[in-house]
Design a protein around this motif. Structure first.
Motif, PDB file in Angstrom:
ATOM      1  N   GLU A 157       5.540   6.533  -2.171  1.00  0.00           N
ATOM      2  CA  GLU A 157       5.649   5.105  -2.243  1.00  0.00           C
ATOM      3  C   GLU A 157       6.930   4.448  -1.824  1.00  0.00           C
ATOM      4  O   GLU A 157       7.092   3.411  -1.708  1.00  0.00           O
ATOM      5  CB  GLU A 157       5.055   4.571  -3.274  1.00  0.00           C
ATOM      6  CG  GLU A 157       3.552   4.465  -3.472  1.00  0.00           C
ATOM      7  CD  GLU A 157       3.075   3.848  -4.730  1.00  0.00           C
ATOM      8  OE1 GLU A 157       3.566   3.582  -5.661  1.00  0.00           O
ATOM      9  OE2 GLU A 157       1.667   3.599  -4.981  1.00  0.00           O
ATOM     10  N   ASP A 158       8.034   5.309  -1.709  1.00  0.00           N
ATOM     11  CA  ASP A 158       9.382   4.936  -1.540  1.00  0.00           C
ATOM     12  C   ASP A 158      10.087   5.884  -0.565  1.00  0.00           C
ATOM     13  O   ASP A 158      10.996   6.701  -0.859  1.00  0.00           O
ATOM     14  CB  ASP A 158      10.170   5.047  -2.887  1.00  0.00           C
ATOM     15  CG  ASP A 158      11.496   4.554  -2.641  1.00  0.00           C
ATOM     16  OD1 ASP A 158      11.665   3.604  -1.776  1.00  0.00           O
ATOM     17  OD2 ASP A 158      12.425   4.906  -3.605  1.00  0.00           O
ATOM     18  N   HIS A 186      -1.181   4.371  -1.729  1.00  0.00           N
ATOM     19  CA  HIS A 186      -0.143   4.565  -1.821  1.00  0.00           C
ATOM     20  C   HIS A 186       0.752   4.868  -0.574  1.00  0.00           C
ATOM     21  O   HIS A 186       1.699   4.170  -0.360  1.00  0.00           O
ATOM     22  CB  HIS A 186      -0.100   6.032  -2.623  1.00  0.00           C
ATOM     23  CG  HIS A 186      -0.896   6.117  -3.857  1.00  0.00           C
ATOM     24  ND1 HIS A 186      -0.478   5.116  -4.808  1.00  0.00           N
ATOM     25  CD2 HIS A 186      -1.943   6.737  -4.131  1.00  0.00           C
ATOM     26  CE1 HIS A 186      -1.497   5.253  -5.829  1.00  0.00           C
ATOM     27  NE2 HIS A 186      -2.460   6.413  -5.423  1.00  0.00           N
ATOM     28  N   ARG A 189       1.628   1.122   0.505  1.00  0.00           N
ATOM     29  CA  ARG A 189       2.842   0.638  -0.142  1.00  0.00           C
ATOM     30  C   ARG A 189       4.210   1.329   0.455  1.00  0.00           C
ATOM     31  O   ARG A 189       5.114   0.676   0.686  1.00  0.00           O
ATOM     32  CB  ARG A 189       2.674   0.818  -1.874  1.00  0.00           C
ATOM     33  CG  ARG A 189       1.674   0.200  -2.358  1.00  0.00           C
ATOM     34  CD  ARG A 189       1.772   0.446  -4.036  1.00  0.00           C
ATOM     35  NE  ARG A 189       0.501  -0.137  -4.647  1.00  0.00           N
ATOM     36  CZ  ARG A 189      -0.319   0.703  -4.993  1.00  0.00           C
ATOM     37  NH1 ARG A 189      -0.323   1.982  -4.973  1.00  0.00           N
ATOM     38  NH2 ARG A 189      -1.614   0.136  -5.423  1.00  0.00           N
ATOM     39  N   ILE A 192       5.031  -0.490   3.572  1.00  0.00           N
ATOM     40  CA  ILE A 192       5.528  -1.698   3.408  1.00  0.00           C
ATOM     41  C   ILE A 192       6.983  -1.670   3.181  1.00  0.00           C
ATOM     42  O   ILE A 192       7.891  -2.315   3.641  1.00  0.00           O
ATOM     43  CB  ILE A 192       4.900  -2.685   2.408  1.00  0.00           C
ATOM     44  CG1 ILE A 192       3.410  -2.852   2.774  1.00  0.00           C
ATOM     45  CG2 ILE A 192       5.641  -3.857   2.074  1.00  0.00           C
ATOM     46  CD1 ILE A 192       2.681  -3.445   1.736  1.00  0.00           C
ATOM     47  N   SER A 231      -7.210  -1.203   3.959  1.00  0.00           N
ATOM     48  CA  SER A 231      -5.747  -0.811   3.441  1.00  0.00           C
ATOM     49  C   SER A 231      -4.710  -1.241   4.505  1.00  0.00           C
ATOM     50  O   SER A 231      -3.766  -1.925   4.292  1.00  0.00           O
ATOM     51  CB  SER A 231      -5.765   0.731   3.120  1.00  0.00           C
ATOM     52  OG  SER A 231      -6.223   1.106   2.062  1.00  0.00           O
ATOM     53  N   MET A 235      -2.251  -4.374   4.107  1.00  0.00           N
ATOM     54  CA  MET A 235      -0.836  -4.033   4.339  1.00  0.00           C
ATOM     55  C   MET A 235      -0.167  -5.064   5.195  1.00  0.00           C
ATOM     56  O   MET A 235       0.740  -5.539   5.022  1.00  0.00           O
ATOM     57  CB  MET A 235      -0.892  -2.693   4.718  1.00  0.00           C
ATOM     58  CG  MET A 235       0.731  -2.419   4.954  1.00  0.00           C
ATOM     59  SD  MET A 235       0.687  -0.562   5.614  1.00  0.00           S
ATOM     60  CE  MET A 235      -0.218  -0.832   7.297  1.00  0.00           C
ATOM     61  N   GLN A 238       1.316  -8.446   4.570  1.00  0.00           N
ATOM     62  CA  GLN A 238       2.607  -8.481   3.914  1.00  0.00           C
ATOM     63  C   GLN A 238       3.755  -8.069   4.833  1.00  0.00           C
ATOM     64  O   GLN A 238       4.879  -7.851   4.459  1.00  0.00           O
ATOM     65  CB  GLN A 238       2.750  -7.552   2.925  1.00  0.00           C
ATOM     66  CG  GLN A 238       1.552  -7.821   1.727  1.00  0.00           C
ATOM     67  CD  GLN A 238       1.653  -6.806   0.520  1.00  0.00           C
ATOM     68  OE1 GLN A 238       2.467  -6.899  -0.084  1.00  0.00           O
ATOM     69  NE2 GLN A 238       0.325  -6.304   0.430  1.00  0.00           N
TER      70      GLN A 238
END
Length: 378
Positions: A157-158, A186, A189, A192, A231, A235, A238
């Protein structure tokens, strides 16, 4: 699992140096004569003697391991005492890819009862280079610890702020293979974050599709298709316009054109007029008249209610229904059709688009005449 011989698969390793092992020297004699069980127990005695020496001599014990079971037992003994570096590097010294995969997989399987292995695999992510970490990809799949999975999700996620990172990509692939459709939120995210930090946005879109790809020759499950579409759609709402457009294109190309159209307000904010989007449409009546290449560019506004992302198929028949204007000419059939790639922002944009089409045909040697037709509802 039965022991599998791996003698001859390990690369030749240089022995440890001079004085480091002096105080444990008696434990390091005649290793080649030891049985598998004794080799492991002897290595544990070296660990008890001095962990620094155990770190140095692990490659020597590894070379003497005659089967996968022994090599895994040696590895786990080292891992249990935080001797990680030589074990991390071990797979690169095994020449058989099949043997590498087995060792990595079986070490990963111990995660559910051995928290040290969880830390060992996580540490490999931070401590190894790309290629070395990639050799442990099977452990990423077989490590069934919930703590590990939570960590895996957090990393995915990062994503890092670069278009491609091999180690992060291995984590994302593992999560997709572990959770399939369950990985989509996940990955979304992560996408994004990647969209804002210059990370691997396009790669994540492909990984989302791969997460629910059916086996070769089979159709995607309707539930998986729905999960992927939802999903992507959630997504995209955003994201900025360029990234949202990329998502819409993927939805449309996969057959979910109506869902892609839901993103029109995101990709083209402010372009809806009177409940409709206005595109440019043109058909070119072209031919040879008295030896001269002539074209009449029939153009019209196409009004669409926001139900389609791709409008070409719906626009083709109406655009070819205009009354012909060239007589006594040899006409090229069928009339070419052109549709603007996006809804028009204003009349000026429409004029610019028509000028571009006109120039294209003039560059081909045609004398071009314009004919504005009535707007078409499609």
């Amino acid at each position: 699992m039965n022991a599998k011989p791996i003698i001859g698969l390990l690369a030749i390793i240089s022995c440890w140096s001079g004085t480091a092992q002096a105080k444990c020297d008696s434990l390091l004699r005649s290793l080649s004569s030891y049985s598998s069980d004794r080799l492991v127990s002897q290595y544990k005695r070296v660990i008890a003697c001095d962990t620094k020496v155990a770190n140095q001599v692990f490659p020597q014990f590894m070379r003497e391991a005659g089967d996968a079971d022994t090599l895994i037992a040696l590895s786990l003994a080292a891992i249990d005492h935080d001797i990680w570096n030589p074990v991390w590097e071990m797979l690169g010294k095994i020449s058989s890819y099949e043997a590498r995969d087995e060792v990595a997989s079986r070490i990963g399987m111990t995660c559910n009862y051995n928290t040290k292995v969880v830390g060992f695999i996580q540490g490999a992510y931070y401590g190894l280079r790309d290629i070395e970490f990639g050799q442990w990809d099977d452990a990423l799949l077989t490590c069934e610890s919930q703590d590990f999975e939570d960590w895996l999700i957090k990393q995915v996620e990062d994503p890092p702020p670069k278009l491609y990172d091999e180690k992060w990509s291995a984590l994302a692939d593992a999560l997709a293979q572990r959770l399939h459709a369950g990985s989509l939120p996940h990955l979304a995210r992560g996408a994004i974050v990647a969209a804002s930090n210059g990370g691997p946005f396009d790669a994540i879109l492909m990984k989302m599709e791969a997460a629910v790809d059916p086996p070769l020759g089979e159709e995607m499950l309707p539930s998986d298709r729905k999960a992927l579409d939802e999903s992507l759609l959630g997504m995209a709402r955003q994201l900025d316009t360029d990234k949202a457009r990329a998502v819409a294109d993927r939805l449309a190309n996969s057959g979910s054109d109506a869902l892609a159209a839901d993103l029109l307000p995101v990709v083209y904010p402010g372009r809806r007029k009177g409940g409709r989007y206005e595109y440019g449409g043109a058909s070119i009546e072209a031919g040879t008249c008295d030896g001269e290449q002539t074209a009449i560019l029939h153009y019209a506004i196409l009004r669409e209610p926001g139900k389609r992302w791709i409008i070409m198929q719906s626009a083709e028949e109406p655009l070819r229904s205009f009354k012909p204007r060239l007589s006594k000419c040899e006409i090229d059939e069928p009339w070419p059709i052109v549709v603007s790639p996006e809804p028009m922002e204003n009349n000026s944009a429409m004029s610019t688009w028509i000028d571009e089409i006109t120039k294209n045909w003039e560059d081909k040697g045609y004398t071009v005449k314009l004919r504005e037709e009535k707007p078409l509802d499609i």
